[in-house]
Design a protein around this motif. Structure first.
Motif, PDB file in Angstrom:
ATOM      1  N   PHE A 147      -0.284  79.940  25.473  1.00 58.21           N
ATOM      2  CA  PHE A 147       0.350  80.139  24.165  1.00 58.21           C
ATOM      3  C   PHE A 147       1.758  80.698  24.328  1.00 58.21           C
ATOM      4  O   PHE A 147       2.701  80.233  23.672  1.00 58.21           O
ATOM      5  N   GLY A 165       4.228  78.168  25.331  1.00 59.05           N
ATOM      6  CA  GLY A 165       4.433  77.100  24.370  1.00 59.05           C
ATOM      7  C   GLY A 165       3.639  75.835  24.657  1.00 59.05           C
ATOM      8  O   GLY A 165       3.910  74.793  24.076  1.00 59.05           O
ATOM      9  N   SER A 210      -0.757  75.593  20.711  1.00 62.62           N
ATOM     10  CA  SER A 210      -0.522  76.269  19.441  1.00 62.62           C
ATOM     11  C   SER A 210      -1.868  76.468  18.767  1.00 62.62           C
ATOM     12  O   SER A 210      -2.723  75.580  18.807  1.00 62.62           O
TER      13      SER A 210
END
Length: 131
Positions: free
Chosen positions: A82, A85, A88
């Motif tokens: 997370f 990136g 999500s």
């Protein structure tokens, strides 16, 4: 290869019980228990047998502390993904799938741990003694 097979069966067990689609035991049984109570009970008992096999082996091999530790490692990996990136958590469907995969990893490690420990240490586990 053995670990992957144990993991796939744990994943199937958890996904058959509940998943984000309409094809799972929980939704099917809630919709059909009045018409097919006998099938609902039969499928529920089959799933229960699978859970007993996995949970008993997991609790005997790694215990509650080991289960928490593996969940902590999986949770930390998800946290890193997370932060970087890669994933999500905005979609509840993805969150459910991630939860199913995380729990299936715990069950697979629990079922495989005695084999891993025996290979690493050269010592066999003996839980029951025949007299």
């Amino acid at each position: 290869m053995g670990f992957i097979i144990r993991w796939v069966f744990a994943l199937i067990l958890l996904a058959a019980t509940y998943n984000p689609t309409e094809w799972n035991y929980v939704r099917w049984s809630m919709a059909n228990y009045e018409k097919s109570l006998s099938l609902t009970v039969l499928f529920g008992l089959i799933l229960l047998v699978g859970y007993i096999i996995y949970l008993r082996a997991t609790l005997r091999s790694i215990g509650v502390f080991g289960m928490i530790l593996i969940l902590a490692v999986v949770g930390t990996v998800l946290w890193v993904l997370f932060d970087q990136g890669v994933v999500s958590y905005a979609d509840p469907t993805i969150n459910t799938v991630i939860g199913i995969v995380a729990l299936s990893l715990v069950l697979a490690v629990g079922l495989s741990w005695s084999i891993v420990r025996r290979r690493l240490s050269g010592q066999a586990d003996v839980d029951d003694i025949d007299e």
